[in-house]
Design an enzyme around this catalytic site. Structure first.
Site, short mmCIF file in Angstrom:
data_model
loop_
_atom_site.label_atom_id
_atom_site.label_comp_id
_atom_site.label_asym_id
_atom_site.label_seq_id
_atom_site.Cartn_x
_atom_site.Cartn_y
_atom_site.Cartn_z
N GLN A 240 3.85 -9.31 13.50
CA GLN A 240 3.74 -8.09 14.10
C GLN A 240 2.53 -7.41 14.29
O GLN A 240 2.30 -6.46 15.07
CB GLN A 240 4.64 -7.11 13.39
N GLN B 209 11.08 7.16 9.40
CA GLN B 209 11.20 7.50 10.30
C GLN B 209 9.80 7.67 11.34
O GLN B 209 9.76 7.96 12.54
CB GLN B 209 11.98 9.14 10.67
N ALA C 32 0.86 -1.25 -0.06
CA ALA C 32 -0.13 -0.06 -0.02
C ALA C 32 0.92 1.17 -0.06
O ALA C 32 0.71 1.99 0.96
CB ALA C 32 -0.94 -0.12 1.06
N ALA D 8 4.44 8.07 -0.91
CA ALA D 8 5.30 8.85 -1.16
C ALA D 8 6.71 8.38 -0.19
O ALA D 8 7.67 8.51 -0.41
CB ALA D 8 5.15 10.43 -1.21
N GLY D 9 6.03 8.20 1.05
CA GLY D 9 7.37 7.90 2.24
C GLY D 9 7.75 6.64 1.76
O GLY D 9 9.36 6.66 2.02
N HIS D 10 7.33 5.45 1.30
CA HIS D 10 8.14 4.48 0.65
C HIS D 10 8.95 4.72 -0.49
O HIS D 10 10.04 4.40 -0.60
CB HIS D 10 6.94 3.13 0.47
N MET E 90 2.29 10.50 5.96
CA MET E 90 1.95 9.38 5.12
C MET E 90 2.05 8.08 5.64
O MET E 90 2.83 7.95 6.46
CB MET E 90 2.45 9.55 3.92
N SER F 187 0.33 3.77 4.99
CA SER F 187 -0.81 3.16 4.38
C SER F 187 -2.24 3.03 4.87
O SER F 187 -3.05 2.80 4.18
CB SER F 187 -0.03 1.66 4.31
#
Lengths: 282, 282
Positions: free
Chosen positions: A61, A148, A32, A35-37, A184, A186
């Site tokens: 998890q 982060q 999903a 832009a962070g990924h 951002m 998912s």
């Protein structure tokens, strides 16, 4: 971009890349993608010859079965985004492929996981450390890239790497935000319109608190005011707001000169659990 | 034979061996080498291009500071034995080199370590799993060789490898014994003459018990008779005698057709703690 779905396939791929002297960057994700990924993939592309992104919604998890079930899964849309960002191989295994037998060993990270996410999601960091160890062993990266936004996760993974002498470097990249400040995630896809409209409050509270830390307001006062601001929003159920040492993650009674502070929060918004944080250098 | 003392030196060595397509065998030891260790080196030599032996008395796996202090250390004699056996590189790091910072994470192997060595040496297998993980990451072996005298250790290491998807194969080799049956052990050097004379009783008790298992005597009866035989020797203080499933290591109330049985014991003899075991296929 090659698509790999088996552990053996990935191992063969990375073994030959290593033998060819190619530097491998790993971007572990649960898909999903946003832009962070993609900035993680781009950073890996800039620094490595081979960029392996993994998409695996890791059941071990999740402490909450419903959260696992509802976690967004859009594999086709993800695959379309990865190649242009510089990904050379996508590893997207099944649960059975990653966990052919139930795992017996359990990790405990001590104080590092007695707070925040670790305290509120029992077993979460055991699951993270297990799957990250597996991915490191399959992908043999020189560098692994993490966001982060999951500040405590980065701390736990750094501890894992140091304690077990993994031969790789952890690279942490800043949180990417929407124009209105929402980090951002998912999980943002699951917000309905009213929840989405209320969501920027999280970052507003964090930035106001960061200013107060800069001004020298005590950790307890900062926490109390942030909790009050969060409680004022009826759509939102705060889970925690922590004023902590940025490295040890332990809650602060007072600031320590020269040590960075991290402000972390988790809150439920229209059935969706969101986290965010900001770091204050002092 | 190259001698390496730094983690970085070993990593550089094994990285170039991997790049050259050489197969790496690892023999982790705590030194004070005997024929049991040397057969591991010889087995690695027969199957791999590069044989790395490590000598490191790992403090984190000792629950008893005195045992750690008294553990035999004869590095020069060890080095002389390794090259003729086929070792190509010896890694002999300091404690500071292996543990530059105190370790935070802790491993728990559940039921696998609630019995025998794990039960009697709290923290032992956490230390073993930590140092073995480190050595695997530094030495990048294709195969790692362990002695079956430490039967439970082999089980824990196999679990570690499976649970974290280490890309390597564990090879376990049979216990090597003195002519009188005493299992070879670095700790045997510490036995004085009367203790050494009494020590073969351990294996005698194990072989007698193995025969009783073959004959179908119940686990409880086998255990009781073995404990009585051990108690009859005044120099010896038994710690445990276990009749267990050879794979799960859990104590048996009754035999399960087709599943191997392991008989394990630990005993103190003149201030020295010794362990031994035999496996009974059924």
């Amino acid at each position: 971009m090659q698509i790999l779905t088996t552990a053996a396939g990935l191992q063969a791929h990375t073994e030959s890349a290593r033998q060819a002297g190619r530097r491998i960057g790993l971007v572990p994700t649960m898909g999903a993608l946003h832009a962070g990924h993609l900035q993680l993939v781009q950073a890996a592309r800039a620094e490595c010859d081979e960029v392996i992104a993994t998409i695996f919604v890791n059941p071990t998890q999740f402490n909450n079965a419903e959260d696992f079930r509802l976690y967004p899964r859009v594999p086709d849309a993800d695959a379309v985004l990865l190649a242009p960002a510089g990904c050379t191989a996508l590893f997207a295994p099944s649960v059975e492929e990653m966990y052919p037998q139930p795992t017996v060993l359990r990790f405990d990270f001590g104080d590092l996981e007695r707070v925040m996410e670790g305290a509120h999601r029992p077993g979460h960091f055991n699951g993270v450390a297990t799957v990250v160890s597996k991915l490191f062993h399959l992908a043999r990266p020189h560098r692994a890239y993490f966001g982060q936004k999951d500040w405590q996760q980065v701390a736990v993974v750094r501890q894992l790497v140091a304690d077990l002498s993994f031969d790789l470097e952890i690279v942490a990249r800043p949180t990417i935000r929407e124009a209105d400040g929402l980090a951002m995630s998912s999980r943002n896809r699951r917000l309905d319109a009213p929840a989405r409209a209320a969501a920027p409050l999280l970052y507003q509270v964090l930035t106001a608190a960061a200013e107060q830390v800069q001004q020298g307001l005590s950790p307890l006062q900062v926490q109390a005011q942030a909790e009050a601001a969060l409680a004022a929003e009826p759509l939102l159920t705060p889970e925690y707001f922590a004023v902590a040492d940025a490295q040890t993650l332990q809650p602060l009674a007072a600031y320590v000169p020269g040590r960075a502070v991290v402000l972390c929060l988790a809150a439920h918004l229209g059935g969706v659990r969101l986290i965010d944080n900001v770091v204050v250098e002092r």
